[in-house]
Scaffold this active site. Structure first.
Site, short mmCIF file in Angstrom:
data_model
loop_
_atom_site.label_atom_id
_atom_site.label_comp_id
_atom_site.label_asym_id
_atom_site.label_seq_id
_atom_site.Cartn_x
_atom_site.Cartn_y
_atom_site.Cartn_z
N GLU A 133 -15.05 -27.81 -50.12
CA GLU A 133 -15.82 -27.64 -48.89
C GLU A 133 -15.52 -26.25 -48.33
O GLU A 133 -14.37 -25.93 -48.03
CB GLU A 133 -15.40 -28.70 -47.87
CG GLU A 133 -16.23 -28.66 -46.62
CD GLU A 133 -15.74 -29.62 -45.55
OE1 GLU A 133 -14.52 -29.69 -45.33
OE2 GLU A 133 -16.57 -30.29 -44.93
N GLU A 187 -12.84 -39.79 -40.80
CA GLU A 187 -14.15 -39.13 -41.01
C GLU A 187 -13.82 -37.73 -41.49
O GLU A 187 -13.40 -36.89 -40.70
CB GLU A 187 -14.93 -39.07 -39.69
CG GLU A 187 -15.08 -40.38 -38.95
CD GLU A 187 -15.94 -41.39 -39.69
OE1 GLU A 187 -16.76 -41.00 -40.52
OE2 GLU A 187 -15.77 -42.59 -39.42
N CYS A 197 -20.24 -31.13 -41.22
CA CYS A 197 -19.61 -31.87 -42.32
C CYS A 197 -20.63 -32.43 -43.30
O CYS A 197 -20.36 -32.55 -44.48
CB CYS A 197 -18.72 -32.97 -41.77
SG CYS A 197 -19.61 -34.08 -40.66
P1 NAD Z 1 -8.44 -30.11 -39.17
O1 NAD Z 1 -8.08 -31.25 -40.06
O2 NAD Z 1 -7.73 -28.83 -39.36
O3 NAD Z 1 -8.21 -30.49 -37.64
C1 NAD Z 1 -8.81 -31.64 -37.05
C2 NAD Z 1 -7.96 -32.08 -35.87
O4 NAD Z 1 -6.67 -32.44 -36.35
C3 NAD Z 1 -7.72 -31.01 -34.81
O5 NAD Z 1 -7.73 -31.63 -33.53
C4 NAD Z 1 -6.32 -30.52 -35.12
O6 NAD Z 1 -5.67 -30.01 -33.98
C5 NAD Z 1 -5.67 -31.80 -35.59
N1 NAD Z 1 -4.48 -31.61 -36.44
C6 NAD Z 1 -4.06 -30.50 -37.07
N2 NAD Z 1 -2.91 -30.75 -37.73
C7 NAD Z 1 -2.63 -32.05 -37.53
C8 NAD Z 1 -1.58 -32.90 -37.94
N3 NAD Z 1 -0.59 -32.46 -38.73
N4 NAD Z 1 -1.60 -34.20 -37.56
C9 NAD Z 1 -2.61 -34.67 -36.80
N5 NAD Z 1 -3.61 -33.90 -36.34
C10 NAD Z 1 -3.62 -32.60 -36.70
O7 NAD Z 1 -10.02 -29.95 -39.30
P2 NAD Z 1 -10.89 -28.85 -38.61
O8 NAD Z 1 -10.73 -27.60 -39.38
O9 NAD Z 1 -10.64 -28.85 -37.14
O10 NAD Z 1 -12.36 -29.47 -38.81
C11 NAD Z 1 -13.14 -29.22 -39.91
C12 NAD Z 1 -13.12 -30.41 -40.86
O11 NAD Z 1 -13.60 -31.58 -40.21
C13 NAD Z 1 -14.03 -30.22 -42.04
O12 NAD Z 1 -13.37 -30.62 -43.21
C14 NAD Z 1 -15.19 -31.14 -41.75
O13 NAD Z 1 -15.91 -31.57 -42.88
C15 NAD Z 1 -14.53 -32.25 -41.06
N6 NAD Z 1 -15.50 -33.03 -40.27
C16 NAD Z 1 -15.83 -34.28 -40.69
C17 NAD Z 1 -16.77 -35.02 -39.98
C18 NAD Z 1 -17.18 -36.41 -40.39
O14 NAD Z 1 -17.79 -37.11 -39.59
N7 NAD Z 1 -16.88 -36.85 -41.59
C19 NAD Z 1 -17.33 -34.47 -38.83
C20 NAD Z 1 -16.97 -33.20 -38.47
C21 NAD Z 1 -16.03 -32.49 -39.18
#
Ligand code: NAD
Length: 474
Positions: free
Chosen positions: A379, A245, A279
């Site tokens: 984004e 997602e 998102c």
């Molecule tokens: P992110 O990808 O930086 O982090 C998401 C999660 O991944 C966090 O728990 C983080 O600790 C973890 N993470 C970081 N590095 C990682 C790695 N190398 N391997 C595995 N996990 C790792 O995203 P963010 O900045 O926390 O969230 C914002 C993003 O989430 C935006 O792009 C937003 O659009 C998206 N989002 C999507 C939805 C949806 O339903 N499509 C919903 C909410 C947010």
């Protein structure tokens, strides 16, 4: 003294981590540290998966009625902690408390429906000499972001429990507090040990270990497209099921005959709530050229009328960004927009008037935006709207679909039927019609680089079961 969380929740117990050190959680409005949360390491990841694997042996054989009853117990116990979770989320990521009570924690109600959906696992169909049945997919690894931390947790945990899966969870290290409350509730109701395991710590350390773990059958990730793509690559080596997602850059088409005041107000408020960190927010507003000046004036008035400031003040509409790092990212995009030649209608890079600290960004609206600009393609994940004029509906659709993302969209037209006809031509997983509301019982997920999964509603459970066909003798 700030609160210290020194244990991980593994196998139904609070245990001392093998990992060392703590990650500090900050309040982005005050910039104060509010908690230190312990860091798990690889050894802890192994312990959590071992517990989930062992628990799967029995949890996967429970009846749908038993799982229904457990989920309802969880629902009632979580309801009692909703205010505490709303406060924890508001403090750690800045969502104003009055909004947090609604948009951040009302999702607890979804457990009721997922309790019912446990019965979907009993569905079996006869096809000639075969019977097709559903079985729980196995041990799940869940990784979630910080923008709607409880909502993202529930969107995975509720269907996984209903399906008979067990799980290892890691939330964003910026917003771990509501998850720790959730784990307390899991312990309080006595959910069978090992079904739900919660790790805290850095995604950059734990993420790879979780998504490559030999005992993980399903990876469900919500977050940025770049991290999601990396996870898919890593998990491919052991052919795990990966549900993603990811991000969005959703278009909102307002037609010539739409009620302009209502539509533009809806669009601006939709983006500014949660400081643009949603998102599915409709961050590209597409307006007929003939109505452009009028729409720009409405957008400016609405944005400038939103109350921005202290998240603890019940009348605040918009708090800070969730962190200083996120503020920096958004400010860079605003600078980029100016360099690209877009013009500011309102907002900008400075802190809002009267605010001297905290990760605040003004509600910002750009006009004269070309869809090829970076601010229209990437984004931003902040309170920034780009307003793009169009001449014909065909052009509006071409602009709407000219995006690497396909998460959500909106259409406001003269009639619902006309809006639905337009929505059918937009390549996104969802569309908000004439101001339609969010619905927990409808699936949410993306086309294109917005992901491959669907959460919520009946479809939310599909990611958590395998299909087995039994060929019976004649
Ligand atoms: P992110 O990808 O930086 O982090 C998401 C999660 O991944 C966090 O728990 C983080 O600790 C973890 N993470 C970081 N590095 C990682 C790695 N190398 N391997 C595995 N996990 C790792 O995203 P963010 O900045 O926390 O969230 C914002 C993003 O989430 C935006 O792009 C937003 O659009 C998206 N989002 C999507 C939805 C949806 O339903 N499509 C919903 C909410 C947010």
């Amino acid at each position: 003294m700030i609160k210290k969380y020194e244990s991980l929740f593994i196998n139904g117990e609070w245990v001392t981590p093998h990992g060392t050190g703590f990650t500090t959680v900050y309040n982005p409005a005050t910039e104060d540290a509010i908690a230190d949360v312990c860091n798990a390491d690889g050894e802890d990841v192994n312990r959590a998966f071992a517990a989930a694997k062992e628990a799967f042996k029995t949890w996967s054989t429970t009846t749908s009625q038993e799982r229904h009853d457990w989920i309802m117990k969880l629902y009632h116990a979580l309801e009692a902690r909703k205010e505490e979770m709303a406060q924890a989320i508001s403090e750690s990521m800045g969502c104003p408390i009055s909004k947090s009570r609604i948009i951040q924690v009302n999702c607890v109600v979804a457990f009721k429906k997922f309790a019912e959906r446990a019965k979907m696992m009993d569905v079996q169909t006869q096809v000639n000499n075969s019977v097709v049945i559903r079985e729980p997919a196995g041990v799940c690894a869940f990784i979630t972001p910080w923008n709607y931390p409880l909502y993202q947790l529930i969107g995975k945990v509720a269907p996984a429990l209903a399906a008979g899966c067990t799980m290892v969870i890691k939330e964003s290290s910026m917003t771990p507090l509501q998850g720790l409350i959730f784990a307390e509730v899991v312990q309080e109701i006595g959910l069978p040990k090992g079904v739900f395991n919660l790790l805290t710590g850095k995604g950059s350390v734990l993420g790879d270990l979780m998504v490559t773990h030999p005992d993980a059958d399903v990876i469900s990730f919500t977050g940025s497209t770049s991290t999601g793509a990396r996870i898919q690559e890593l998990a491919a080596k052991t052919v795990k099921r990966v549900c993603l997602e990811l991000g969005g850059k959703s278009p909102f088409i307002i037609t010539e005959d739409a009620p302009l005041e209502k539509a533009v107000t809806f669009g601006v408020e939709d983006v500014m709530i949660n400081s643009g960190q949603t998102c599915i927010c409709l961050s590209r507003m597409l307006v007929p050229a003939s109505k452009y000046e009028e729409a720009v004036a409405i957008a400016k008035r609405v944005a400038e009328g939103l109350k921005i400031g202290d998240p603890t003040d019940a009348s605040t509409y918009m708090g800070p960004m969730s962190s200083k790092a996120q503020r920096d990212t958004v400010v860079k995009y605003i600078q980029k927009g100016l360099e690209e030649g877009a013009k500011l209608v309102t907002g900008g890079v400075e802190l809002p008037y009267g605010i001297t600290k905290g990760a605040y960004v003004q509600p910002t609206i750009f006009r004269d935006v070309d869809n090829k600009m970076v601010i229209a393609q990437e984004e931003i994940f902040g309170p920034v709207i780009v307003m793009i004029p169009y001449d014909t509906l065909e052009e509006a659709l071409a602009i709407a679909n000219d995006s690497p993302y396909g998460l959500s969209s909106g259409v406001w037209a003269g009639t619902v039927d006309a809006a639905v006809a337009i929505a059918r031509k937009i390549r996104t997983g969802g569309c908000y019609i004439n101001g339609g509301d969010f619905n927990y019982d409808a699936p949410l997920g993306g086309y294109k680089q917005s992901g491959n999964g669907r959460e919520w509603g009946d479809f939310g459970i599909h990611e958590f079961y395998e299909i087995k066909s039994l060929q019976l003798p004649a």
